[in-house]
Design an enzyme around this catalytic site. Sequence first.
Site, PDB file in Angstrom:
ATOM      1  CE1 TYR A 163      -3.137  -2.957   0.400  1.00 48.74           C
ATOM      2  CE2 TYR A 163      -3.715  -2.148   2.584  1.00 48.74           C
ATOM      3  CZ  TYR A 163      -3.899  -3.055   1.552  1.00 48.74           C
ATOM      4  OH  TYR A 163      -4.845  -4.037   1.682  1.00 48.74           O
ATOM      5  CG  HIS A 211      -1.018  -8.525   0.472  1.00 46.45           C
ATOM      6  ND1 HIS A 211      -0.692  -7.187   0.422  1.00 46.45           N
ATOM      7  CD2 HIS A 211      -2.332  -8.592   0.173  1.00 46.45           C
ATOM      8  CE1 HIS A 211      -1.776  -6.479   0.098  1.00 46.45           C
ATOM      9  NE2 HIS A 211      -2.776  -7.309  -0.062  1.00 46.45           N
TER      10      HIS A 211
END
Length: 266
Positions: free
Chosen positions: A39, A97
């Site tokens: 991110y 992730h």
Amino acid sequence: MHIPQIGLGTFRLTGTQAIDSVRTGLELGYRHIDTAQIYGNEQEVGTGLRQSGIARQQVFVTTKVWTEHLAGDRLIPSLKESLRKLGIEQLDLALIHWPAPGAAVPVAESMAALLEAREQGLTRAIGVSNFTIPLLKEAIAAVGAANIATNQVELHPFLQNRALAAFMREAGIHLTAYMPLAYGKVLADPVIARIAAASDATPAQVALAWLMAKGYAVIPSSTRRANLASNLAAPGLRLRAEDSAAIDALERGERLVNPDFAPCWD
């Protein structure tokens, strides 16, 4: 390991927007913040955490290890870098992730490194994200189901992931729903709007309450204070059985997050 049932997602939030969202969310009462290496906002999330004035031990912080850091010798250094950016000494939860694209790194290798990170005190708990049933089976074989705190997956009224959810329930693995509002699509759904009107609630509250009633954690994101506050009230909403059934019937296999490196979905 108790994962707070409602958390604040930070996907797509950058710069001052990320700082403000985290600080405001914590001021309103959120105690669970979800970020990720990819991110690019771990530093801003940490700033928001400090600016909020809420004690570190009161906030559950999750980050996710990106695919290029899944090799056994890269995972722990990447988590140390995440801690540096966040400005904290320990994570509450560290997740893989996405499974390694093309299975370039075996699941067992990444899970062993995650477990070692926990042993070193870098994180209180470990888990996975975007894992299918076959991949979860590999992860369980590597470290045992008891060491997998959650599997964070896309889940909302239009993609209910029932086979995966059933497998996880049986294995005793908690589920965290990301994209719980389907990029805002649930807000325009007539069935959810009708239930919301009858319940004196917002469509977002209805969708979140429906998910939480199934025992899932949810991590909606917003930059607007009013929406952050409204979403936080969702746990107090109790849906009638017929309303839950009506939302159950909205399943249409509509997956919104499907990058080219995604696994073969269940």
